[in-house]
Design an enzyme around this catalytic site. Structure first.
Site, PDB file in Angstrom:
ATOM      1  N   GLU A   1     -16.561  12.389  23.474  1.00 62.90           N
ATOM      2  CA  GLU A   1     -15.234  12.820  23.018  1.00 62.90           C
ATOM      3  C   GLU A   1     -15.087  12.765  21.495  1.00 62.90           C
ATOM      4  O   GLU A   1     -14.163  13.379  20.936  1.00 62.90           O
ATOM      5  CB  GLU A   1     -14.122  11.983  23.676  1.00 62.90           C
ATOM      6  CG  GLU A   1     -14.025  10.577  23.164  1.00 62.90           C
ATOM      7  CD  GLU A   1     -12.785   9.847  23.688  1.00 62.90           C
ATOM      8  OE1 GLU A   1     -12.889   8.638  23.895  1.00 62.90           O
ATOM      9  OE2 GLU A   1     -11.735  10.477  23.896  1.00 62.90           O
TER      10      GLU A   1
ATOM     11  N   HIS B   1      -2.808   2.396   8.445  1.00 63.39           N
ATOM     12  CA  HIS B   1      -3.927   1.601   7.932  1.00 63.39           C
ATOM     13  C   HIS B   1      -4.086   0.349   8.789  1.00 63.39           C
ATOM     14  O   HIS B   1      -3.090  -0.300   9.137  1.00 63.39           O
ATOM     15  CB  HIS B   1      -3.664   1.212   6.473  1.00 63.39           C
ATOM     16  CG  HIS B   1      -4.627   0.202   5.961  1.00 63.39           C
ATOM     17  ND1 HIS B   1      -5.944   0.497   5.692  1.00 63.39           N
ATOM     18  CD2 HIS B   1      -4.487  -1.124   5.702  1.00 63.39           C
ATOM     19  CE1 HIS B   1      -6.564  -0.584   5.278  1.00 63.39           C
ATOM     20  NE2 HIS B   1      -5.707  -1.591   5.279  1.00 63.39           N
TER      21      HIS B   1
ATOM     22  N   HIS C   1     -13.441  -3.514   4.724  1.00 56.01           N
ATOM     23  CA  HIS C   1     -11.998  -3.781   4.723  1.00 56.01           C
ATOM     24  C   HIS C   1     -11.314  -3.211   5.978  1.00 56.01           C
ATOM     25  O   HIS C   1     -10.747  -3.956   6.776  1.00 56.01           O
ATOM     26  CB  HIS C   1     -11.367  -3.186   3.455  1.00 56.01           C
ATOM     27  CG  HIS C   1      -9.881  -3.363   3.380  1.00 56.01           C
ATOM     28  ND1 HIS C   1      -9.215  -3.734   2.241  1.00 56.01           N
ATOM     29  CD2 HIS C   1      -8.910  -3.198   4.318  1.00 56.01           C
ATOM     30  CE1 HIS C   1      -7.920  -3.826   2.482  1.00 56.01           C
ATOM     31  NE2 HIS C   1      -7.704  -3.491   3.739  1.00 56.01           N
TER      32      HIS C   1
ATOM     33  N   HIS D   1      -7.365  -2.744  10.515  1.00 49.86           N
ATOM     34  CA  HIS D   1      -8.664  -3.410  10.351  1.00 49.86           C
ATOM     35  C   HIS D   1      -9.386  -3.559  11.695  1.00 49.86           C
ATOM     36  O   HIS D   1      -9.584  -4.682  12.159  1.00 49.86           O
ATOM     37  CB  HIS D   1      -8.469  -4.813   9.759  1.00 49.86           C
ATOM     38  CG  HIS D   1      -7.636  -4.868   8.512  1.00 49.86           C
ATOM     39  ND1 HIS D   1      -6.884  -5.965   8.155  1.00 49.86           N
ATOM     40  CD2 HIS D   1      -7.446  -3.949   7.525  1.00 49.86           C
ATOM     41  CE1 HIS D   1      -6.270  -5.739   6.994  1.00 49.86           C
ATOM     42  NE2 HIS D   1      -6.582  -4.515   6.602  1.00 49.86           N
TER      43      HIS D   1
ATOM     44  N   GLU E   1       0.826  -1.215   0.000  1.00 47.68           N
ATOM     45  CA  GLU E   1       0.000   0.000   0.000  1.00 47.68           C
ATOM     46  C   GLU E   1       0.864   1.271   0.000  1.00 47.68           C
ATOM     47  O   GLU E   1       0.353   2.366   0.218  1.00 47.68           O
ATOM     48  CB  GLU E   1      -0.935   0.019   1.216  1.00 47.68           C
ATOM     49  CG  GLU E   1      -1.944  -1.116   1.265  1.00 47.68           C
ATOM     50  CD  GLU E   1      -3.045  -1.023   0.204  1.00 47.68           C
ATOM     51  OE1 GLU E   1      -3.085  -0.008  -0.532  1.00 47.68           O
ATOM     52  OE2 GLU E   1      -3.841  -1.964   0.108  1.00 47.68           O
TER      53      GLU E   1
HETATM   54 ZN   LIG Z   1      -5.948  -3.581   4.850  1.00 42.10          ZN
END
Ligand SMILES: [Zn+2]
Length: 271
Positions: free
Chosen positions: A169, A139, A210, A141, A116
């Site tokens: 918050e 990034h 994702h 999950h 990525e």
């Molecule tokens: Zn991912």
């Protein structure tokens, strides 16, 4: 030359990847991080003239020419970073208008940066234009935010409002809200471009079914942003199937923003 494993940016990166794994956000080789460094920060620990390998990036980013990044490796597990940082992480400097990455440290088993990486670099370019202090793309999950993309409308305003309503918050931590991309094939330059576009108006971009990407000026800030949104999503998933008797009204959300001197995303409050 000082030992790079003692560098504050290195211990922060190791702590962060470990913490993310422990939170269950980065199963197997899931997740990736890039941290932009000042060249002089890295120069305390490395001979910046000594390039170990040159790796093609597969993209062009003249804005990032000469920029230095500490980045997680492709196929590598966050859980292993703490035991073998020099295998699982790499420090690269972009050259050739961003088309090449000069490896200065790490990826000792012949590996390279996350698949990525193009998406990260595009996001850095886009975010730096609206926030010159940005340094991190993260990034991962997280399960509750992911779950929420299966049961909640993916309209960005509605999704953001629901998160804001889950704990007080939230509007303080992400007044800019969350942006959302539909379920698509990951690892493509198109997803990188689409994510970067979304990064111009919010620091959190959810990839439906994702995961998400978060940004910040430090690893702590990006981590804290994701942590807060994930907590809100966890509360939502606990109550989504139950009759809602109470909520945080817009008047309180507005009051919270005023109290902390923040501007909520335009048009997101019904006031
Ligand atoms: Zn991912």
């Amino acid at each position: 030359m000082k030992d790079i494993l003692t560098a504050p940016f290195m211990s922060e990166m190791i702590r962060t990847t470990t913490n993310m794994y422990d939170h269950g956000w980065d199963e197997r080789n899931g997740g990736n991080i890039s941290l932009m460094l000042e060249e002089k920060e890295a120069a305390e620990y490395l001979d910046m003239g000594k390039v170990l390998r040159t790796i093609p990036t597969g993209f062009t980013a003249p804005e990032l020419e000469g920029k230095v990044f500490l980045v997680t490796g492709t196929g590598k597990y966050f859980k292993n970073v703490q035991y073998a940082p020099a295998v699982n992480l790499g420090l690269v400097r972009l050259a050739g208008k961003g088309t090449e990455a000069e490896l200065l440290w790490g990826f000792e088993d012949g590996g390279k940066f996350t698949s990525e990486f193009p998406a990260h670099m595009m996001s850095h370019v886009a975010r730096l234009k609206v926030d010159p202090g940005n340094r991190v793309v993260m990034h991962c999950h997280p399960a509750n935010l992911l779950a929420m993309t299966y049961v909640h409308d993916l309209n960005e305003r509605l999704f953001t409002r629901t998160l804001w309503q889950m704990c007080t918050e939230c509007i303080v931590v992400f007044p800019d809200g969350v942006n959302i991309l539909p379920c698509v094939v990951c690892g493509t330059n198109q997803l990188g471009l689409d994510t970067a576009e979304k990064m111009k108006t919010a620091r959190l971009v959810i990839w439906a079914q994702h995961g998400l990407s978060g940004m910040g000026s430090t690893l702590d800030e990006a981590f804290g942003l994701i942590e807060t949104a994930e907590k809100a999503a966890e509360v939502y998933m606990k109550i989504a199937g139950l009759p809602r008797v109470n909520t945080i009204p817009d008047s309180i959300l507005k009051g919270l923003a005023e109290r902390f001197g923040l501007t909520p995303r335009e048009g997101y409050l019904d006031l």
